[in-house]
Scaffold this motif. Structure first.
Motif, PDB file in Angstrom:
ATOM      1  N   GLN A 155       0.851  -1.190   0.000  1.00 33.27           N
ATOM      2  CA  GLN A 155       0.000   0.000   0.000  1.00 33.27           C
ATOM      3  C   GLN A 155       0.882   1.234   0.000  1.00 33.27           C
ATOM      4  O   GLN A 155       2.060   1.159   0.339  1.00 33.27           O
ATOM      5  N   VAL A 156       0.302   2.340  -0.392  1.00 33.49           N
ATOM      6  CA  VAL A 156       1.015   3.614  -0.359  1.00 33.49           C
ATOM      7  C   VAL A 156       0.351   4.474   0.705  1.00 33.49           C
ATOM      8  O   VAL A 156      -0.854   4.729   0.638  1.00 33.49           O
ATOM      9  N   GLY A 157       1.121   4.901   1.680  1.00 36.55           N
ATOM     10  CA  GLY A 157       0.623   5.789   2.727  1.00 36.55           C
ATOM     11  C   GLY A 157       1.305   7.137   2.610  1.00 36.55           C
ATOM     12  O   GLY A 157       2.517   7.245   2.802  1.00 36.55           O
ATOM     13  N   LEU A 158       0.532   8.143   2.281  1.00 33.17           N
ATOM     14  CA  LEU A 158       1.087   9.482   2.073  1.00 33.17           C
ATOM     15  C   LEU A 158       0.937  10.323   3.337  1.00 33.17           C
ATOM     16  O   LEU A 158      -0.130  10.367   3.942  1.00 33.17           O
ATOM     17  N   SER A 159       2.001  10.996   3.698  1.00 36.22           N
ATOM     18  CA  SER A 159       2.016  11.834   4.892  1.00 36.22           C
ATOM     19  C   SER A 159       1.617  13.266   4.551  1.00 36.22           C
ATOM     20  O   SER A 159       2.139  13.848   3.590  1.00 36.22           O
ATOM     21  N   LEU A 160       0.713  13.805   5.328  1.00 37.35           N
ATOM     22  CA  LEU A 160       0.355  15.212   5.148  1.00 37.35           C
ATOM     23  C   LEU A 160       1.547  16.121   5.410  1.00 37.35           C
ATOM     24  O   LEU A 160       1.644  17.216   4.863  1.00 37.35           O
ATOM     25  N   PHE A 161       2.485  15.652   6.241  1.00 37.78           N
ATOM     26  CA  PHE A 161       3.638  16.462   6.610  1.00 37.78           C
ATOM     27  C   PHE A 161       4.768  16.405   5.579  1.00 37.78           C
ATOM     28  O   PHE A 161       5.500  17.372   5.413  1.00 37.78           O
ATOM     29  N   HIS A 162       4.923  15.265   4.911  1.00 38.67           N
ATOM     30  CA  HIS A 162       6.063  15.090   4.021  1.00 38.67           C
ATOM     31  C   HIS A 162       5.711  14.998   2.537  1.00 38.67           C
ATOM     32  O   HIS A 162       6.567  15.249   1.696  1.00 38.67           O
ATOM     33  N   ASP A 163       4.484  14.622   2.217  1.00 37.63           N
ATOM     34  CA  ASP A 163       4.100  14.439   0.816  1.00 37.63           C
ATOM     35  C   ASP A 163       3.166  15.535   0.297  1.00 37.63           C
ATOM     36  O   ASP A 163       2.734  15.484  -0.848  1.00 37.63           O
ATOM     37  N   PHE A 164       2.850  16.495   1.149  1.00 33.21           N
ATOM     38  CA  PHE A 164       2.003  17.623   0.758  1.00 33.21           C
ATOM     39  C   PHE A 164       2.660  18.912   1.240  1.00 33.21           C
ATOM     40  O   PHE A 164       3.045  19.021   2.401  1.00 33.21           O
ATOM     41  N   GLU A 165       2.801  19.860   0.335  1.00 32.38           N
ATOM     42  CA  GLU A 165       3.362  21.154   0.695  1.00 32.38           C
ATOM     43  C   GLU A 165       2.252  21.991   1.320  1.00 32.38           C
ATOM     44  O   GLU A 165       1.176  22.158   0.721  1.00 32.38           O
ATOM     45  N   HIS A 166       2.482  22.500   2.509  1.00 29.99           N
ATOM     46  CA  HIS A 166       1.505  23.302   3.246  1.00 29.99           C
ATOM     47  C   HIS A 166       0.191  22.545   3.440  1.00 29.99           C
ATOM     48  O   HIS A 166      -0.887  23.130   3.431  1.00 29.99           O
ATOM     49  N   PHE A 167       0.275  21.237   3.558  1.00 33.64           N
ATOM     50  CA  PHE A 167      -0.869  20.340   3.804  1.00 33.64           C
ATOM     51  C   PHE A 167      -1.915  20.339   2.693  1.00 33.64           C
ATOM     52  O   PHE A 167      -3.018  19.860   2.876  1.00 33.64           O
ATOM     53  N   SER A 168      -1.582  20.887   1.524  1.00 33.54           N
ATOM     54  CA  SER A 168      -2.595  20.952   0.466  1.00 33.54           C
ATOM     55  C   SER A 168      -2.073  20.633  -0.933  1.00 33.54           C
ATOM     56  O   SER A 168      -2.793  20.051  -1.733  1.00 33.54           O
ATOM     57  N   THR A 169      -0.855  20.978  -1.237  1.00 36.23           N
ATOM     58  CA  THR A 169      -0.313  20.745  -2.581  1.00 36.23           C
ATOM     59  C   THR A 169       0.436  19.421  -2.595  1.00 36.23           C
ATOM     60  O   THR A 169       1.403  19.236  -1.847  1.00 36.23           O
ATOM     61  N   PHE A 170       0.013  18.515  -3.439  1.00 36.27           N
ATOM     62  CA  PHE A 170       0.583  17.178  -3.503  1.00 36.27           C
ATOM     63  C   PHE A 170       1.981  17.214  -4.104  1.00 36.27           C
ATOM     64  O   PHE A 170       2.169  17.590  -5.257  1.00 36.27           O
TER      65      PHE A 170
END
Length: 182
Positions: free
Chosen positions: A136-151
């Motif tokens: 599975q792929v688990g994406l972190s809001l802290f590391h995989d999204f800039e400012h919690f919104s841009t992927f």
């Protein structure tokens, strides 16, 4: 939970399962016979309608046709309150047979990479007879999204996703023979 085999006078089968709680008025009956044309009967004060696998609303028919057309799925889901979103659960719950004997993989995101949503979704898929793949792929809001919104996923996410896709394709192919017997 009560499970009891009953007789369906409509299809003359004995594939009717009673399930529910022991509380009066809370039992449900469902005919497991795929050739049953529908109908109702009374048994011990409880009304039963045979499962016809037919849908009343056009949007449900369209959804069922779309889901039935696939051999496997990759769900992309956020984590809300340690589970999947209500919208996703509702969309899944509208159907049953269309999901059976297929494969699924998961991409999730959230503060804890969405892993609890995937745990929840794996249980839902098991009930629908969907084989879930391990990767599975688990994406972190802290590391995989800039400012919690841009992927902006990390470099390793592409290979993780490829592993999920490879496993879903392999399992979907393996389950074709099972789907062919339905």
């Amino acid at each position: 939970m009560i499970l009891q085999v009953l007789h369906c006078p409509n299809c003359q089968g004995t594939n009717v399962i009673r399930h529910g709680t022991t509380r009066q008025g809370k039992q449900r009956y469902r005919c497991q016979e795929t050739l049953c044309k529908g109908g109702t009967f009374q048994n011990r004060r409880f009304l039963f309608k045979c499962a016809r696998w037919s849908y009343k609303h056009e949007h449900t028919k369209t959804w069922a046709k779309k889901i039935a057309s696939f051999d496997g799925y990759v769900f992309v889901t956020p984590e809300y309150n340690h589970g999947i979103s209500g919208a996703l659960k509702n969309a899944i719950d509208y159907l049953y047979r269309e999901w059976n004997n297929k494969a699924a993989g998961f991409v999730s995101y959230g503060s804890a990479n969405g892993v609890r949503a995937v745990e929840h979704l794996r249980l839902v898929m098991a009930e629908l007879m969907v084989a879930t793949v391990r990767a599975q792929v688990g994406l972190s809001l802290f590391h995989d999204f800039e400012h919690f919104s841009t992927f902006k996923p990390g470099a390793r996410r592409e290979s993780e996703l490829q592993t999920v896709l490879d496993q879903v394709v392999a399992w979907s192919e393996a389950l074709k023979s099972v789907r062919g017997r339905q």
